[in-house]
Design a protein around this motif. Structure first.
Motif, PDB file in Angstrom:
ATOM      1  N   GLU A 170      -9.107  -1.687   7.903  1.00 53.86           N
ATOM      2  CA  GLU A 170      -9.491  -3.011   8.419  1.00 53.86           C
ATOM      3  C   GLU A 170      -8.310  -3.685   9.119  1.00 53.86           C
ATOM      4  OE1 GLU A 170     -11.258  -5.193   5.197  1.00 53.86           O
ATOM      5  OE2 GLU A 170     -12.952  -3.780   5.180  1.00 53.86           O
ATOM      6  N   THR A 171      -7.122  -3.538   8.511  1.00 53.97           N
ATOM      7  CA  THR A 171      -5.923  -4.133   9.123  1.00 53.97           C
ATOM      8  C   THR A 171      -5.723  -3.576  10.537  1.00 53.97           C
ATOM      9  OG1 THR A 171      -4.950  -4.158   6.931  1.00 53.97           O
ATOM     10  CG2 THR A 171      -3.453  -4.551   8.781  1.00 53.97           C
ATOM     11  N   SER A 210       0.493   0.765   8.535  1.00 51.97           N
ATOM     12  CA  SER A 210      -0.843   0.927   7.955  1.00 51.97           C
ATOM     13  C   SER A 210      -1.262   2.388   7.941  1.00 51.97           C
ATOM     14  CB  SER A 210      -1.874   0.117   8.757  1.00 51.97           C
ATOM     15  OG  SER A 210      -1.667  -1.253   8.524  1.00 51.97           O
ATOM     16  N   SER A 222       0.827  -1.208   0.000  1.00 54.84           N
ATOM     17  CA  SER A 222       0.000   0.000   0.000  1.00 54.84           C
ATOM     18  C   SER A 222       0.862   1.259   0.000  1.00 54.84           C
ATOM     19  CB  SER A 222      -0.951  -0.008   1.184  1.00 54.84           C
ATOM     20  OG  SER A 222      -0.234   0.050   2.386  1.00 54.84           O
ATOM     21  N   ASN A 261      -8.693  -0.965   3.101  1.00 52.12           N
ATOM     22  CA  ASN A 261      -7.938  -2.167   3.492  1.00 52.12           C
ATOM     23  C   ASN A 261      -7.151  -1.948   4.768  1.00 52.12           C
ATOM     24  OD1 ASN A 261      -8.616  -4.089   1.695  1.00 52.12           O
ATOM     25  ND2 ASN A 261      -6.993  -3.570   0.215  1.00 52.12           N
ATOM     26  N   GLU A 262      -6.382  -0.833   4.751  1.00 54.42           N
ATOM     27  CA  GLU A 262      -5.504  -0.576   5.895  1.00 54.42           C
ATOM     28  C   GLU A 262      -6.313  -0.306   7.157  1.00 54.42           C
ATOM     29  OE1 GLU A 262      -2.484  -1.227   5.977  1.00 54.42           O
ATOM     30  OE2 GLU A 262      -1.894  -1.292   3.866  1.00 54.42           O
TER      31      GLU A 262
END
Lengths: 126, 695
Positions: free
Chosen positions: B311-312, B277, A13, B308-309
């Motif tokens: 959720e991480t 994250s 990411s 996504n991050e």
């Protein structure tokens, strides 16, 4: 010719965002996913600056930095370490090992771009 | 039967001598007198032989009888006395002496009788004292045994050579492993460093006594049972005998080290991942905001990244909370130590091994949280490797920064390559016969330390940085014995001159959670009674329980019977001491072994906002002056000695009353040795050996 930046990080990411950010700022961007790959790439690529993550699988960013500084052919390359550890000990260690600057994660992209610009144009003192 | 015939033998002898004397005198006369007179004498003998014989025999018989009488009346009683006296001190009861009627002999007999009685009394008193002393000794031994048995920690006591004098069951369980390979046997008289291989026992004994240290020394060893044991050495030194041995407290830290490591790793790793994250989210968000012209694809990708991050992070936080609930914070395995002390220790160890290093010490007083033994041994192990393979002129120094301290080993020579370094760091440090039970890597992790090497023009450095620690709030000085000078007070002349028999004082006693105020023992009861003008006033008494704010050890409950439940609802020490101060006001204090009780009052008085500084009379010290040759000086011994009935013992008020009674009994005895006033009593006490005891 635009300056070359090598991003060494294993987090997809952040790599995507950094890649985009550096490209937007007119740099020629390359990516290595781990330390070994970076050490293979550097001599042929000869980037102007490396954005080096500390926590890499297998070989840590500190190891990579130490090897860069020991190799006469590539030791002049600017290195900014990206550390998620944020501990004072890591920063001291990074600077002692020859990093030109450090950026603690999470960072503001604006500050990072500033830091990159500043570092890349610095006169080589080594 | 000798005594029956002897007077008659004496009578016969005296008779014969007297008779023979008369006869010789007669013969002598016949020779020396003139012929006429002599002839007349001979004629008289021829005519009146009977009369002449009577003249000789009668005094001889009288003299014989007198001799027999003399022997019977004078010699025989004296002989009897002599026989009786020969039994003196033979621990048998003497035969009664029957009067002979002769005054001077009878007086001798009576004196002998009295002396015998006194001797007997003294003997039985001595026997009683012996019995009570041995009772006391065995009681003290039992108490000590109970305390040692009750310890959760292992305890080994050694003499100054490191030979084992005593150990408890937990120590035996941890160290005596006859089934393991190699087997170990914890046994009395064995050197402790033979029982635990590679243990720095002598180092611990030396370092725990070093004036720069904090009075104890910790090290970690692995037992043959693959357990990690943390050992804390404390000198068992008495003030007068600094070399009286060591206490080694042993704790199995295998579990806590594992837990500690796991937690540290989890926390470190978790924070790193969260930061990663967040960095991803922030970079993506920045890009979205700063580059609105980026294509729809790119924008979609950034939004996806953010989701996504997020959720991480949520998952990480969830894990962390779960882990937090599972594990309580691990016990601190390290102690706060000054960098100077750490370097000093390294210097001493290296000097002992003959390694020639130069040390520079920091000027200020930086502190780190460290297991001093494992850090010293690790760094010296590294130094040894460098010296062996890399170079010379080795210097060890420290540097301080805002958040950490650095220990730097510098040398002239080569820098080890990465593989070599990894090899060393992965090894178990060993130096001068001391081997750590874990790798240097583990030592680094345990201390959250970072290390690296660097070099320039043949001048190399090995750096280790340790996080900074706060200077401990009250650094322990000395050996943990408290220096309480009982006689620090100068007496005002008016009080000082008061005769003891006119004394007004508060006699008090305390009960506590244990014997060591410096190790956190607290007051749980104060009892007191007043003496007014030399008279005990039992109706003026004070007896309070205190909630000590800590559990009361079972071993101490066994002595005074006070349990946690009994004090749960009681006020704290500050509250109680405020009341006690109101009770005693300006009275001087009397206590038995006052140094102990005063130490506790002194520790708690600040919280109460009062000051108990005042002259103190110690009945224990007075007893040592009054009975320097008797063994027992406990309040029990004194009560027995003075014939005081024992009441409620080991209850603060009961003991205070006993002490008061003992003190009042002492006053006439003290007068006998010219101690009349309070001043005399305190001055005499000062010279007592017992006054040197410290708490």
């Amino acid at each position: 010719m635009s300056k070359k930046i090598l991003i060494v990080d294993d987090e997809p990411s952040i790599v995507i965002s950094l890649e985009f950010l550096m490209a937007q700022n007119g740099y020629n961007v390359f990516v290595a996913r781990n330390g070994e790959q970076a050490l293979d790439l550097i001599p042929e690529l000869m980037p102007d600056l490396i954005l080096l993550d500390v926590m890499l699988p297998n070989r840590s960013g500190f190891d990579v930095l130490q090897l860069i500084r020991k190799d006469k052919k590539i030791r002049h390359i600017k290195v900014i370490i990206l550390t998620a550890k944020g501990r004072d000990q890591d920063i001291t260690k990074g600077i002692s090992l020859g990093a030109d600057a450090y950026v603690t994660k999470p960072f503001s992209t604006r500050a990072l771009v500033e830091k990159v610009k500043e570092t890349i144009t610095q006169k080589d003192e080594k | 039967m000798r005594s029956d015939t002897r007077p008659w033998i004496w009578a016969a002898v005296v008779f014969l001598i007297t008779f023979a004397g008369g006869f010789l005198f007669y013969t002598f006369l016949t020779f020396i007198l003139a012929e006429e007179t002599s002839s007349a004498l001979i004629a008289f003998r021829q005519d009146f032989l009977f009369v002449l014989l009577l003249l000789f025999v009668t005094p001889a018989i009288l003299a014989g009888l007198a001799a027999a009488l003399m022997v019977n009346r004078y010699v025989r009683p004296v002989e009897k006395l002599s026989d009786i006296s020969s039994l003196l001190g033979k621990n048998t009861s003497l035969p009664e002496y029957s009067p002979s009627g002769i005054t001077f002999i009878d007086r001798l007999g009576q004196n002998l009788d009295a002396a015998a009685k006194r001797l007997n009394d003294q003997e039985s008193e001595m026997q009683e004292q012996l019995r009570s002393a041995s009772r006391k000794l065995s009681r003290e031994r039992d108490t000590l045994a109970t305390i040692i048995e009750q310890l959760q920690e292992g305890l080994v006591v050694t003499n100054k050579e490191g030979r084992i004098l005593l150990f408890n069951a937990p120590a035996e369980q941890m160290l005596s492993l006859p089934d393991k390979n190699p087997p170990t046997y914890l046994g009395l008289g064995r050197p402790l460093d033979q029982v635990i291989e590679n243990a720095p026992v002598q180092l611990a004994i030396d370092e725990s006594r070093h004036p720069d240290g904090n009075g104890s020394f910790r090290f970690t060893v692995s037992s043959p049972g693959d357990q990690l044991l943390q050992i804390r050495a404390i000198p068992a030194s008495l003030k007068d005998d600094p070399d009286s041995g060591n206490l080694f407290f042993i704790r199995n830290i295998t579990g806590s080290v594992l837990k500690h490591h796991k937690e540290e790793e989890f926390a470190d790793d978790g924070i790193r991942r969260v930061r990663d994250s967040v960095a991803g989210i922030r970079a993506a968000a920045d890009n979205l905001k700063n580059y609105p012209d980026a294509g729809a694809d790119m924008q979609e990708q950034f939004l996806g990244l953010i989701l996504n991050e997020t959720e991480t992070i949520a998952a990480l936080v969830g894990d962390y909370q779960k882990e937090q609930g599972k594990n309580k914070p691990g016990e601190g395995l390290n102690q706060v130590i000054s960098l100077s002390a750490l370097l000093g220790m390294m210097q001493r160890i290296s000097a002992q091994s003959g390694l020639n290093l130069s040390f520079s010490f920091p000027e200020d007083e930086p502190y780190v949280e460290a297991d001093a033994c494992s850090v010293s041994i690790s760094l010296l192990y590294m130094t040894g490797k460098i010296k062996e393979l890399m170079g010379d002129d080795i210097r060890i120094a420290s540097e301080s920064a805002d958040e950490h301290h650095k220990i730097k080993i510098s040398w002239t020579g080569e820098e080890p390559d990465q593989d070599q370094l990894q090899n060393w760091i992965g090894g178990f440090p060993e130096f001068d016969g001391i081997k750590l039970p874990f790798s240097m890597q583990t030592v680094m992790q345990q201390h959250r330390a970072e290390w690296w090497t660097q070099s320039e023009d043949g001048s190399c450095e090995f750096n280790m940085i340790l996080p900074k620690a706060e200077k401990p709030a009250s650094p322990k000085t000395g050996k943990g014995h408290f220096d309480f000078d009982l006689f620090q007070f100068s007496l005002s002349s008016e009080i000082a001159k008061t005769p003891l028999k006119k004394i007004t004082a508060t006699v008090f006693d305390t009960e506590t959670t244990g014997l060591y105020p410096s190790d956190g023992d607290r007051l749980i009861s104060v009892g007191a009674v007043r003496i007014l003008n030399g008279k005990l006033r039992e109706n003026q008494s004070f007896h309070h329980y205190i909630n000590p704010g800590r559990p009361i050890p079972e071993a101490s409950t066994r002595i005074h019977g006070i349990t946690d439940e009994m004090v749960a609802e009681k006020p704290n020490a500050a509250h109680c001491l405020k009341d006690f101060y109101r009770f005693c006001e300006e009275d001087i204090f009397i206590a038995h072994n006052a140094a102990f009780d005063m130490r506790f009052l002194e520790l708690e008085q600040r919280g109460a906002g009062v000051d108990f500084s005042r002259p103190v009379i110690d009945t224990l010290l007075l007893s040592t002056i009054l009975h320097p040759n008797l063994e027992g000086h406990s309040i029990d011994d004194l009560a027995t000695r003075y014939g005081i009935k024992t009441e409620t013992r080991h209850q603060a008020l009961g003991d205070a009353i006993m002490t008061a009674r003992v003190f009042l009994k002492m006053i006439p005895l003290l007068a006998g040795i010219n101690i009349h006033t309070i001043e005399d009593a305190t001055r005499a006490s000062r010279e007592s050996v017992y006054a040197k005891i410290r708490y």
